[in-house]
Enzyme design. Structure first.
Site, PDB file in Angstrom:
ATOM      1  N   ARG A   1       0.493  -1.281  -0.365  1.00 36.88           N
ATOM      2  CA  ARG A   1       0.224  -0.180   0.033  1.00 36.88           C
ATOM      3  C   ARG A   1       0.387   1.120  -0.341  1.00 36.88           C
ATOM      4  O   ARG A   1       0.324   2.471  -0.494  1.00 36.88           O
ATOM      5  CB  ARG A   1      -0.824   0.111   1.643  1.00 36.88           C
ATOM      6  CG  ARG A   1      -2.416  -0.941   0.851  1.00 36.88           C
ATOM      7  CD  ARG A   1      -3.419  -1.366   2.676  1.00 36.88           C
ATOM      8  NE  ARG A   1      -2.888  -2.587   3.216  1.00 36.88           N
ATOM      9  CZ  ARG A   1      -3.136  -1.864   4.350  1.00 36.88           C
ATOM     10  NH1 ARG A   1      -3.946  -1.614   5.166  1.00 36.88           N
ATOM     11  NH2 ARG A   1      -2.189  -2.719   5.286  1.00 36.88           N
TER      12      ARG A   1
ATOM     13  N   LYS B   1       9.104  -1.068   2.264  1.00 35.06           N
ATOM     14  CA  LYS B   1       8.440   0.013   3.187  1.00 35.06           C
ATOM     15  C   LYS B   1       9.480   1.017   4.173  1.00 35.06           C
ATOM     16  O   LYS B   1       9.498   2.067   4.879  1.00 35.06           O
ATOM     17  CB  LYS B   1       7.313  -0.505   3.855  1.00 35.06           C
ATOM     18  CG  LYS B   1       6.194  -0.156   4.903  1.00 35.06           C
ATOM     19  CD  LYS B   1       5.129  -0.701   5.123  1.00 35.06           C
ATOM     20  CE  LYS B   1       5.177  -1.433   5.822  1.00 35.06           C
ATOM     21  NZ  LYS B   1       3.821  -2.187   6.564  1.00 35.06           N
TER      22      LYS B   1
ATOM     23  N   THR C   1       3.962 -13.803  10.626  1.00 29.25           N
ATOM     24  CA  THR C   1       4.973 -13.635  11.831  1.00 29.25           C
ATOM     25  C   THR C   1       6.176 -14.577  12.172  1.00 29.25           C
ATOM     26  O   THR C   1       7.038 -14.194  12.915  1.00 29.25           O
ATOM     27  CB  THR C   1       4.172 -12.474  12.922  1.00 29.25           C
ATOM     28  OG1 THR C   1       3.275 -13.196  12.921  1.00 29.25           O
ATOM     29  CG2 THR C   1       4.023 -10.748  11.582  1.00 29.25           C
TER      30      THR C   1
ATOM     31  N   GLY D   1       9.837  -3.370  12.367  1.00 26.58           N
ATOM     32  CA  GLY D   1      10.609  -2.278  11.149  1.00 26.58           C
ATOM     33  C   GLY D   1       9.371  -1.043  11.300  1.00 26.58           C
ATOM     34  O   GLY D   1       9.953  -0.100  10.451  1.00 26.58           O
TER      35      GLY D   1
ATOM     36  N   TYR E   1      29.526  35.616  -4.637  1.00 31.38           N
ATOM     37  CA  TYR E   1      29.799  34.445  -4.540  1.00 31.38           C
ATOM     38  C   TYR E   1      31.148  34.217  -4.141  1.00 31.38           C
ATOM     39  O   TYR E   1      32.070  34.963  -5.296  1.00 31.38           O
ATOM     40  CB  TYR E   1      29.834  33.316  -5.648  1.00 31.38           C
ATOM     41  CG  TYR E   1      30.323  31.902  -5.854  1.00 31.38           C
ATOM     42  CD1 TYR E   1      29.754  31.569  -4.921  1.00 31.38           C
ATOM     43  CD2 TYR E   1      31.256  32.045  -6.417  1.00 31.38           C
ATOM     44  CE1 TYR E   1      30.473  29.803  -4.564  1.00 31.38           C
ATOM     45  CE2 TYR E   1      32.092  30.605  -6.364  1.00 31.38           C
ATOM     46  CZ  TYR E   1      31.079  29.475  -5.586  1.00 31.38           C
ATOM     47  OH  TYR E   1      31.582  28.754  -5.116  1.00 31.38           O
TER      48      TYR E   1
ATOM     49  N   ASN F   1      35.160  44.371   3.392  1.00 30.66           N
ATOM     50  CA  ASN F   1      34.401  44.916   2.477  1.00 30.66           C
ATOM     51  C   ASN F   1      33.521  44.276   1.146  1.00 30.66           C
ATOM     52  O   ASN F   1      34.836  44.353   0.453  1.00 30.66           O
ATOM     53  CB  ASN F   1      33.470  46.573   2.704  1.00 30.66           C
ATOM     54  CG  ASN F   1      31.991  46.815   2.407  1.00 30.66           C
ATOM     55  OD1 ASN F   1      31.363  46.191   3.012  1.00 30.66           O
ATOM     56  ND2 ASN F   1      31.825  46.674   0.920  1.00 30.66           N
TER      57      ASN F   1
ATOM     58  N   SER G   1      31.915  47.304  -6.106  1.00 26.97           N
ATOM     59  CA  SER G   1      31.055  46.186  -6.543  1.00 26.97           C
ATOM     60  C   SER G   1      31.298  45.774  -7.675  1.00 26.97           C
ATOM     61  O   SER G   1      31.688  46.255  -8.738  1.00 26.97           O
ATOM     62  CB  SER G   1      29.311  46.951  -6.481  1.00 26.97           C
ATOM     63  OG  SER G   1      29.209  47.286  -5.662  1.00 26.97           O
TER      64      SER G   1
HETATM   65  C1  UD1 Z   1      -0.095  -8.349  13.454  1.00 25.33           C
HETATM   66  C2  UD1 Z   1      -0.812  -9.644  14.263  1.00 25.33           C
HETATM   67  C3  UD1 Z   1      -1.688  -9.002  15.348  1.00 25.33           C
HETATM   68  C4  UD1 Z   1      -1.698  -7.508  15.878  1.00 25.33           C
HETATM   69  C5  UD1 Z   1      -1.351  -6.626  14.664  1.00 25.33           C
HETATM   70  C6  UD1 Z   1      -0.620  -5.829  15.111  1.00 25.33           C
HETATM   71  C7  UD1 Z   1      -0.409 -11.989  14.018  1.00 25.33           C
HETATM   72  C8  UD1 Z   1      -0.816 -13.156  13.242  1.00 25.33           C
HETATM   73  N1  UD1 Z   1      -0.887 -10.686  14.146  1.00 25.33           N
HETATM   74  O1  UD1 Z   1      -1.130  -8.464  12.310  1.00 25.33           O
HETATM   75  O2  UD1 Z   1      -2.209  -9.587  16.662  1.00 25.33           O
HETATM   76  O3  UD1 Z   1      -2.231  -7.263  16.483  1.00 25.33           O
HETATM   77  O4  UD1 Z   1      -0.189  -6.992  13.982  1.00 25.33           O
HETATM   78  O5  UD1 Z   1      -0.522  -4.772  13.620  1.00 25.33           O
HETATM   79  O6  UD1 Z   1       1.492 -11.545  14.378  1.00 25.33           O
HETATM   80  N2  UD1 Z   1       6.073  -9.945   8.149  1.00 25.33           N
HETATM   81  C9  UD1 Z   1       6.473 -10.391   8.421  1.00 25.33           C
HETATM   82  N3  UD1 Z   1       7.195 -11.588   7.730  1.00 25.33           N
HETATM   83  C10 UD1 Z   1       5.814 -11.821   6.881  1.00 25.33           C
HETATM   84  C11 UD1 Z   1       4.863 -10.948   7.302  1.00 25.33           C
HETATM   85  C12 UD1 Z   1       5.069 -10.587   8.441  1.00 25.33           C
HETATM   86  O7  UD1 Z   1       8.231  -9.735   8.194  1.00 25.33           O
HETATM   87  O8  UD1 Z   1       5.770 -13.660   6.973  1.00 25.33           O
HETATM   88  C13 UD1 Z   1       6.200  -8.761   9.241  1.00 25.33           C
HETATM   89  C14 UD1 Z   1       5.484  -7.653   8.452  1.00 25.33           C
HETATM   90  O9  UD1 Z   1       6.521  -6.685   8.172  1.00 25.33           O
HETATM   91  C15 UD1 Z   1       4.796  -6.386   9.625  1.00 25.33           C
HETATM   92  C16 UD1 Z   1       4.494  -7.715  10.867  1.00 25.33           C
HETATM   93  O10 UD1 Z   1       5.756  -8.320  10.740  1.00 25.33           O
HETATM   94  O11 UD1 Z   1       5.468  -5.172   9.634  1.00 25.33           O
HETATM   95  C17 UD1 Z   1       2.869  -7.348  10.624  1.00 25.33           C
HETATM   96  O12 UD1 Z   1       2.369  -7.857   9.995  1.00 25.33           O
HETATM   97  P1  UD1 Z   1       1.236  -8.167   9.031  1.00 25.33           P
HETATM   98  O13 UD1 Z   1       1.127  -9.083   8.145  1.00 25.33           O
HETATM   99  O14 UD1 Z   1       0.619  -6.802   9.122  1.00 25.33           O
HETATM  100  O15 UD1 Z   1       0.388  -8.540  10.233  1.00 25.33           O
HETATM  101  P2  UD1 Z   1      -0.903  -7.813  10.523  1.00 25.33           P
HETATM  102  O16 UD1 Z   1      -1.824  -8.985  10.086  1.00 25.33           O
HETATM  103  O17 UD1 Z   1      -0.824  -6.509  10.470  1.00 25.33           O
END
Ligand code: UD1
Ligand code: CA
Length: 454
Positions: free
Chosen positions: A16, A23, A80, A102, A363, A374, A402
């Site tokens: 997005r 990002k 995650t 991050g 300059y 001056n 000047s």
């Molecule tokens: C996650 C949490 C959710 C929490 C929310 C807060 C889980 C399953 N859910 O959901 O409980 O309320 O964050 O914002 O953890 N990322 C990776 N690799 C991946 C997937 C994600 O590095 O394979 C990183 C993303 O870059 C991001 C973060 O993990 O920085 C969160 O991932 P995102 O997919 O946004 O999780 P949410 O669905 O928002």
């Protein structure tokens, strides 16, 4: 305290943002999102910091090389839990692991410190939201003990009513984390390996689960698009402005200040609207900065007045100087006390002595200018012959008429005067008037041309 490992998740695509740049490398307050997180992580003095990256090739490791110990590629991105798994082989068992993000840039040391103090089990950072839509919910039993985290897409109608949500930031004993992660499945609405599933595992094993809330709501705000980035930037700037005012700095409008680095101010400093400060900037006592000035990596001595629209980059300015409006100090400029640099004067890699003035349209490059000199309007140091650069030396008390061109290398002697409109190619003697202009003549009876007949 137990040793600390820190994992920063930064593999998400950031679809997005509609950008070719990963990002976490988009800037907030002048530096990449993930750099904010890394600097906060470093402040906890962990044993190691490991960044999990994904999109954008080697851009993230390249840009952040000096802040982290290790970069681990997560490819493909399966959630995650899967992201954290990628880092696990590199972590020491006799430690605790803190998981940061991050794209959650403004997390503060004090909040993470509080998590470290909260207990030895699993520590979750949670927050209560008026609108919890989209977040994982913290499910508690009637006694108030945490049972699990349930993701929005997997939640029952009843669970969706819960306003306490998971920020994602958590702290866990590393051996336990390793064990729980190895048992994760992806049988859920999104087919992902959820880090959040480790909470129910901890509860099942009787490992205590603690929760901590951040001191400020914005600490846990994540960024997914440019609107959120701009909103968090404003929050950050308001916070910086608030701290400056608390120290006594007068801001014409705290909503119209941008600090993209570190701004240190003495007493009774006044900053007008629209100013931008980058890198490390020091403003001495009673410095006034006029509207729309841009000041980067510079120190400005006490009592100096900077009039509007002045640009200062990598320069040192003494006390009681007057700059601008519309002055430009480029890298390597050093102004001694009481110097004046006025409108449309550009100075680069030059030292200007005490009380010397270059007030209009000049300059000055690669020059050493003495005291009380001056420099008349429109003076130019011709420091470049197309291949090499040369220095101009103007000694104390010289007066440059000047529209003079000083063709370097050249020295104007102490107390010398240069007549207006001169092109000076040879050193000029101290105390004498030197000029190089053809004599003014009048052509008697000269007629202006007239249009020819068609
Ligand atoms: C996650 C949490 C959710 C929490 C929310 C807060 C889980 C399953 N859910 O959901 O409980 O309320 O964050 O914002 O953890 N990322 C990776 N690799 C991946 C997937 C994600 O590095 O394979 C990183 C993303 O870059 C991001 C973060 O993990 O920085 C969160 O991932 P995102 O997919 O946004 O999780 P949410 O669905 O928002
Ligand atoms: Ca998210």
């Amino acid at each position: 305290m137990t040793a600390l490992n820190i994992i920063i998740l930064a593999a998400g695509k950031g679809t997005r943002m509609f950008s070719d740049k990963p990002k976490v490398l988009h800037a907030l307050a002048g530096k990449p999102l993930v750099q904010h997180v890394l600097e906060c992580a470093i402040s906890l003095q962990p044993e190691q910091i490991c960044v999990v990256y994904g999109h954008g090739g080697e851009a993230v490791p390249q840009a952040m090389q000096r802040y982290a110990d290790r970069f681990v590629l997560q490819e493909p991105q399966l959630g995650t839990g899967h992201a954290v798994q990628q880092a696990m082989p590199h972590l020491n068992d006799d430690s605790r692991t803190l998981i940061l993000y991050g794209d959650v840039p403004l997390i503060q040391h004090s909040t993470l410190h509080q998590m470290q103090q909260a207990g030895n089990g699993l520590v979750l950072l949670t927050v209560d939201l008026d609108d919890p839509t989209g977040y994982g919910r913290i499910v508690r039993d009637p006694q108030g003990d945490v049972l699990s985290i349930v993701e929005q897409k997997d939640a029952s109608a009843e669970e969706l009513e819960i306003s306490e949500v998971n920020t994602g930031i958590m702290l866990a004993p590393t051996t336990k984390l390793r064990e729980w992660l190895s048992k994760l499945g992806n049988n859920n609405a999104q087919g992902e390996y959820y880090l959040t599933d480790i909470v129910a595992m901890a509860v099942q094993q009787g490992v205590s689960v603690h929760t901590v809330q951040p001191e400020q709501r914005w600490e846990v705000e994540g960024i997914n698009n440019k609107t959120q980035l701009a909103a968090l930037e404003r929050i950050r700037q308001q916070d910086v402005a608030g701290k400056l005012m608390a120290q006594g700095v007068t801001l014409a409008d705290p909503a119209r200040l941008d600090v993209r680095g570190e701004l240190n101010c003495g007493r009774d400093v006044e900053i007008d609207v629209g100013c931008i400060f980058e890198g490390k900037v020091m403003l001495g006592d009673r410095v006034k900065v006029g509207a729309y000035s841009v000041i980067r990596s510079a120190s400005i001595g006490s009592g100096t007045q900077v009039a509007p629209y002045t640009h200062i980059d990598q320069s040192e300015v003494g006390a009681n100087c007057q700059l601008g409006p519309y002055a430009r100090l480029r890298p390597g400029t050093k102004l001694q006390d009481e110097a004046h640099v006025g409108n449309f004067t550009e100075i680069k890699n030059s030292e200007i002595g005490k009380g010397s003035k270059a007030n209009h349209l000049s300059y000055i490059g690669d020059s050493t200018v003495g005291s009380r000199v001056n420099i008349g309007a429109g003076t130019i140091t011709c420091n470049y012959d197309g291949a090499n650069k040369f220095r101009t030396i103007i000694e104390d008390d010289a007066f440059i008429g000047s529209d003079t061109q000083l063709v370097a290398p050249v020295t104007v002697g102490k107390g010398a005067t240069i007549g207006a409109g001169s092109t000076i190619t040879k050193d000029t003697p101290a105390g004498e008037l030197t000029l190089s202009r053809s004599k003014q003549v009048t052509i008697a009876g000269w007629q202006r041309p007239v249009k020819g007949m068609k």
